[in-house]
Design a protein around this motif. Structure first.
Motif, short mmCIF file in Angstrom:
data_model
loop_
_atom_site.label_atom_id
_atom_site.label_comp_id
_atom_site.label_asym_id
_atom_site.label_seq_id
_atom_site.Cartn_x
_atom_site.Cartn_y
_atom_site.Cartn_z
N GLY A 56 0.82 -1.21 0.00
CA GLY A 56 0.00 0.00 0.00
C GLY A 56 0.85 1.25 0.00
N PHE A 57 1.94 1.23 0.78
CA PHE A 57 2.88 2.36 0.78
C PHE A 57 3.51 2.53 -0.60
CE2 PHE A 57 3.11 1.93 5.48
CZ PHE A 57 3.01 3.27 5.83
N ARG A 58 3.94 1.43 -1.19
CA ARG A 58 4.58 1.51 -2.51
C ARG A 58 3.62 2.07 -3.56
NH1 ARG A 58 7.90 -4.21 -2.07
NH2 ARG A 58 9.76 -3.31 -1.09
N ARG A 59 2.36 1.65 -3.49
CA ARG A 59 1.37 2.17 -4.43
C ARG A 59 1.13 3.66 -4.17
NH1 ARG A 59 -3.00 3.60 -3.05
NH2 ARG A 59 -3.18 2.25 -1.24
N ALA A 60 0.87 4.01 -2.93
CA ALA A 60 0.53 5.39 -2.57
C ALA A 60 1.68 6.35 -2.82
CB ALA A 60 0.10 5.45 -1.10
N PHE A 61 2.91 5.90 -2.62
CA PHE A 61 4.08 6.75 -2.78
C PHE A 61 4.81 6.49 -4.09
CE2 PHE A 61 3.36 7.30 1.75
CZ PHE A 61 3.67 8.64 1.94
N ASP A 62 4.07 6.14 -5.13
CA ASP A 62 4.61 6.02 -6.48
C ASP A 62 5.90 5.20 -6.54
OD1 ASP A 62 2.75 7.75 -8.15
OD2 ASP A 62 3.26 9.13 -6.53
N GLY A 63 5.85 4.02 -5.92
CA GLY A 63 7.01 3.13 -5.96
C GLY A 63 8.21 3.68 -5.21
N PHE A 64 7.98 4.62 -4.32
CA PHE A 64 9.05 5.28 -3.57
C PHE A 64 10.08 5.90 -4.51
CE2 PHE A 64 7.28 3.01 0.07
CZ PHE A 64 7.31 4.01 1.02
N VAL A 68 9.54 11.77 -7.89
CA VAL A 68 8.09 11.98 -7.92
C VAL A 68 7.62 12.50 -6.56
CG1 VAL A 68 5.84 10.85 -8.21
CG2 VAL A 68 7.75 10.23 -9.71
N ILE A 69 8.09 11.88 -5.50
CA ILE A 69 7.66 12.27 -4.15
C ILE A 69 8.08 13.69 -3.82
CG2 ILE A 69 7.93 11.75 -1.68
CD1 ILE A 69 8.21 8.77 -2.53
N ALA A 70 9.27 14.10 -4.24
CA ALA A 70 9.75 15.45 -3.95
C ALA A 70 8.83 16.52 -4.53
CB ALA A 70 11.17 15.61 -4.49
N ALA A 71 8.07 16.18 -5.55
CA ALA A 71 7.17 17.15 -6.20
C ALA A 71 5.75 17.13 -5.63
CB ALA A 71 7.12 16.88 -7.71
N TYR A 72 5.49 16.30 -4.63
CA TYR A 72 4.16 16.25 -4.04
C TYR A 72 3.77 17.62 -3.49
CZ TYR A 72 3.99 11.06 -3.90
OH TYR A 72 3.95 9.71 -4.21
N ASP A 73 2.49 17.94 -3.66
CA ASP A 73 1.96 19.20 -3.14
C ASP A 73 0.94 18.92 -2.03
OD1 ASP A 73 -0.27 18.25 -4.50
OD2 ASP A 73 -0.19 19.77 -6.07
N GLN A 74 0.30 19.97 -1.55
CA GLN A 74 -0.65 19.82 -0.44
C GLN A 74 -1.82 18.92 -0.83
OE1 GLN A 74 0.08 20.87 2.72
NE2 GLN A 74 -1.62 19.50 3.18
N ALA A 75 -2.26 19.00 -2.09
CA ALA A 75 -3.37 18.15 -2.53
C ALA A 75 -2.98 16.68 -2.43
CB ALA A 75 -3.77 18.51 -3.97
N LYS A 76 -1.73 16.35 -2.76
CA LYS A 76 -1.27 14.96 -2.65
C LYS A 76 -1.19 14.53 -1.18
CE LYS A 76 0.51 11.01 -4.03
NZ LYS A 76 -0.21 10.00 -4.78
N VAL A 77 -0.72 15.44 -0.32
CA VAL A 77 -0.68 15.13 1.11
C VAL A 77 -2.10 14.84 1.61
CG1 VAL A 77 -0.17 16.03 3.43
CG2 VAL A 77 1.44 16.43 1.55
N ASP A 78 -3.04 15.68 1.21
CA ASP A 78 -4.44 15.48 1.62
C ASP A 78 -4.98 14.14 1.11
OD1 ASP A 78 -4.34 17.94 2.88
OD2 ASP A 78 -5.34 19.01 1.25
N ALA A 79 -4.63 13.78 -0.12
CA ALA A 79 -5.07 12.50 -0.67
C ALA A 79 -4.44 11.34 0.10
CB ALA A 79 -4.70 12.41 -2.16
N LEU A 80 -3.17 11.45 0.44
CA LEU A 80 -2.51 10.40 1.22
C LEU A 80 -3.13 10.26 2.61
CD1 LEU A 80 1.19 11.06 0.18
CD2 LEU A 80 -0.14 9.01 -0.34
N MET A 81 -3.60 11.35 3.16
CA MET A 81 -4.25 11.30 4.47
C MET A 81 -5.57 10.54 4.43
SD MET A 81 -2.44 12.59 6.87
CE MET A 81 -3.69 12.79 8.15
N ALA A 95 7.27 14.31 6.23
CA ALA A 95 8.69 13.98 6.39
C ALA A 95 9.19 13.18 5.19
CB ALA A 95 8.90 13.20 7.69
N THR A 96 8.38 12.27 4.68
CA THR A 96 8.78 11.48 3.52
C THR A 96 9.03 12.38 2.31
OG1 THR A 96 7.59 9.56 4.37
CG2 THR A 96 8.12 9.55 2.01
N ILE A 97 8.18 13.38 2.13
CA ILE A 97 8.36 14.32 1.03
C ILE A 97 9.65 15.12 1.23
CG2 ILE A 97 7.39 16.36 -0.13
CD1 ILE A 97 4.58 15.21 0.80
N GLY A 98 9.86 15.62 2.44
CA GLY A 98 11.09 16.35 2.75
C GLY A 98 12.32 15.46 2.62
N ASN A 99 12.18 14.20 3.01
CA ASN A 99 13.31 13.27 2.92
C ASN A 99 13.64 12.94 1.47
OD1 ASN A 99 13.40 13.28 5.70
ND2 ASN A 99 12.43 11.28 5.94
#
Length: 188
Positions: A56-64, A68-81, A95-99
Motif C-alpha cells: 500500500g505504501f509503494r502504491r501510494a508513494f509512487d514506488g518510492f 516523484v515524491i519530492a514534487a508532491y503538493d498539499q493536494a497529494k498530502v491530503d489524498a494520502l491522508m 517527512a517522507t516528502i522532505g526526505n
C-alpha cells in the motif's frame, strides 16, 4: 521447522520477510532510502503493521520514487491522508516528502546515499552478539545526526538502528537462527 528469530514467528508475512530480506546487505541507494522511509513510518508502531501495508505504501508513494515524491503538493498530502492502505500520519507523510528532497540534494551534490550510510559501519556489516539487541548504538546515533544535518526527519537513533538491521548493516539474527550465517556470507 526453521529455528528463526522469535520476533518473526507466527505471522507468514513476517516469517517470509525474515527468511528472505531481513539482514541481507543492501547496497542500492534508492532501495536503502525506501527502507529508511518505511522505518520512519514504523516509529511508535510495530514492523508487522508496516510490513502488512508495505505494498500500500509503494502504491501510494509512487514506488518510492524520490523524484516523484519530492514534487508532491498539499493536494497529494491530503489524498494520502485519506488512503487507508498506509499509515495516515501527516507528520510522517510530510517527512517522507522532505526526505525525498534531502535525498535528491545529496545526489545533486555528488553524494552517494549507499556509500554515505554504509560508511557509518566502515563499509562492512557488523555482527551483533546474537543474544542481546540494543535499541540503538553509537553508529545509529552518528548516522541519525548525519541524516538530520542533511535535512532528514523521523530518523532518530532507534529508527536508524532498526533500518541498519533491516538492510544488513548490522547482523542481529539470533545465534541459533540459520539466517545469521547466510546474511554474514551475503556481503560483497
Amino acid at each position: 521447522m526453521i529455528n528463526r528469530c522469535r520476533w518473526a514467528e507466527g505471522d507468514p508475512l513476517m516469517e517470509a520477510y525474515h527468511d528472505i530480506e531481513w539482514g541481507v546487505p543492501i547496497r542500492d541507494g534508492r532501495a536503502l532510502w525506501e527502507m529508511l522511509m518505511l522505518e520512519g513510518f514504523q516509529a511508535g508502531l510495530s514492523w508487522r503493521t508496516i510490513l502488512h501495508r508495505r505494498e500500500g505504501f509503494r502504491r501510494a508513494f509512487d514506488g518510492f520514487d524520490p523524484k516523484v515524491i519530492a514534487a508532491y503538493d498539499q493536494a497529494k498530502v491530503d489524498a494520502l491522508m485519506q488512503d487507508a492502505g498506509i499509515i495516515r500520519a501527516r507528520a510522517k507523510i510530510e517527512a517522507t516528502i522532505g526526505n525525498a528532497r534531502a535525498y535528491l540534494r545529496m545526489i545533486e551534490q555528488g553524494e552517494d546515499f549507499a556509500a554515505f550510510v554504509w560508511e557509518h559501519v566502515g563499509g562492512m556489516p557488523r555482527m551483533g552478539d546474537g543474544e542481546t539487541i540494543p535499541a540503538s548504538d553509537a553508529a545509529s546515533l552518528t548516522l541519525s545526526k548525519a541524516l538530520k544535518k542533511r535535512g532528514f526527519k523521523f530518523v532518530g537513533a532507534v529508527t536508524v538502528y532498526a533500518f541498519m538491521q533491516a538492510v544488513g548493516m548490522v547482523n542481529d539474527h539470533a545465534r541459533d537462527c540459520p539466517r545469521r550465517s547466510v546474511c554474514a556470507a551475503a556481503h560483497p
